[in-house]
Design a protein around this motif. Structure first.
Motif, PDB file in Angstrom:
ATOM      1  N   TYR A 224      36.095 -27.448 -17.036  1.00  0.00           N
ATOM      2  CA  TYR A 224      36.881 -28.629 -17.393  1.00  0.00           C
ATOM      3  C   TYR A 224      36.280 -29.869 -16.736  1.00  0.00           C
ATOM      4  O   TYR A 224      36.920 -31.382 -16.563  1.00  0.00           O
ATOM      5  CB  TYR A 224      37.275 -28.954 -18.506  1.00  0.00           C
ATOM      6  N   GLY A 225      36.872 -28.825 -15.004  1.00  0.00           N
ATOM      7  CA  GLY A 225      36.546 -30.629 -14.076  1.00  0.00           C
ATOM      8  C   GLY A 225      38.015 -30.938 -13.521  1.00  0.00           C
ATOM      9  O   GLY A 225      37.913 -32.239 -12.768  1.00  0.00           O
ATOM     10  N   THR A 226      39.042 -30.250 -14.091  1.00  0.00           N
ATOM     11  CA  THR A 226      40.235 -30.945 -13.967  1.00  0.00           C
ATOM     12  C   THR A 226      41.450 -29.745 -14.367  1.00  0.00           C
ATOM     13  O   THR A 226      41.055 -28.713 -14.454  1.00  0.00           O
ATOM     14  CB  THR A 226      40.466 -32.400 -15.170  1.00  0.00           C
ATOM     15  N   HIS A 227      42.655 -30.116 -13.788  1.00  0.00           N
ATOM     16  CA  HIS A 227      43.920 -29.489 -13.701  1.00  0.00           C
ATOM     17  C   HIS A 227      43.539 -28.777 -15.359  1.00  0.00           C
ATOM     18  O   HIS A 227      44.186 -29.626 -16.147  1.00  0.00           O
ATOM     19  CB  HIS A 227      44.622 -28.879 -12.580  1.00  0.00           C
ATOM     20  N   VAL A 228      43.660 -27.753 -15.983  1.00  0.00           N
ATOM     21  CA  VAL A 228      43.981 -27.028 -17.044  1.00  0.00           C
ATOM     22  C   VAL A 228      44.909 -25.834 -16.544  1.00  0.00           C
ATOM     23  O   VAL A 228      44.412 -24.704 -16.647  1.00  0.00           O
ATOM     24  CB  VAL A 228      42.564 -26.541 -18.332  1.00  0.00           C
TER      25      VAL A 228
END
Ligand SMILES: Nc1ncnc2c1ncn2[C@@H]1O[C@H](COP(=O)(O)OP(=O)(O)OP(=O)(O)O)[C@@H](O)[C@H]1O
Length: 240
Positions: A224-228
């Motif tokens: 997702y290219g972000t912190h999940v």
């Protein structure tokens, strides 16, 4: 039980449907259960449609060995359709059999009993509830003992009890007939115990592997290219 020593029932080689996903390589063997996850519109149903031959790949190839059964995304039968549940199952059983055009009543009853639909056999399908209609679609898909079963959100709008019933039936097929299953779902938890592989599709790319390999904080954050954050709570996967 997965049988990797048997030839793959289905394989994708560097396959793509532009602009949805590309460079997809995977193999499904008898007894494999592939859960396909990802956000809306990412191309999960398109993947199923590529196997069915109703959507073309724009790159790469796929190879299918054996027969296919299909449980489509839930769509209600028209209320005035003049067919009973047993008629639809009978048609599915007779399909493709040239000499014996009618399925025997016993075979129809056996299949209906397998999915727990004996009590609704003589009801017109359009009058059944969404969950009951889903059982009939499952019986139709099982009719020809497919080597590969394609399921497009088979648990949609089912209550937890019915979800479990449907998943139990799929698991039974895997165990008893070594059917390979490809299942699009928005929630991994109902199929967590039977998924041998997960394919997670996003617009930025995809990952394939076991549940423990794919459903991790690192893996989904990268996709997702972000912190999940991915956590396990009482054995369930929770994505935050
Ligand atoms: N036959 C087709 N030809 C061209 N584009 C299509 C075709 N079928 C679907 N699409 C488009 O492909 C995209 C992906 O659709 P698809 O139904 O595969 O997504 P999905 O991941 O299954 O979505 P959802 O989770 O919402 O069901 C959508 O933008 C859709 O409009």
């Amino acid at each position: 039980m997965t049988s990797t020593s048997s030839p793959a029932v289905l394989s994708f080689h560097k396959a793509g449907i532009s602009p949805l996903w590309q460079d997809l390589s995977l193999e499904l063997h008898p007894g494999d259960f592939l859960a396909i996850l990802g956000p809306n519109g990412v191309g999960k149903s398109s993947l199923i449609n590529a196997v069915l031959g109703t959507r073309s790949l724009s790159s790469g190839s796929l190879k299918l060995l054996g027969t296919v059964g299909y449980i489509p995304q839930q769509r209600m039968f028209p209320t005035d359709l003049p067919l009973r549940a047993r008629d639809l199952v009978s048609l599915a059983l007779a399909h493709g059999v040239l000499r014996k055009r009618r399925a025997s009543r016993r075979d129809v009853d056996t299949l209906l009993a397998q999915v727990g639909a004996t009590g609704i056999a003589d009801v017109r399908v359009g009058l059944l509830s969404g969950g009951q209609q889903q059982l009939i679609r499952q019986a139709q898909a099982f009719a020809r003992d497919p080597d590969l079963l394609l399921c497009d959100e088979p648990l949609l709008s089912l209550d937890p009890g019915m979800q479990k019933h449907v998943v139990d039936l799929l698991q039974q097929r895997m165990a008893e007939k070594s059917t390979a299953i490809m299942c699009v779902t928005h929630s991994i938890n109902p199929v967590l115990h039977c998924a041998t592989k997960v394919l997670y599709l996003t617009p930025r790319g995809h990952k394939i592997g076991s549940v423990d390999e794919v459903l991790t904080t690192e893996s989904l954050s990268e996709l997702y290219g972000t912190h999940v954050e991915v956590a396990r709570v009482n054995g369930r996967v929770v994505v935050v």
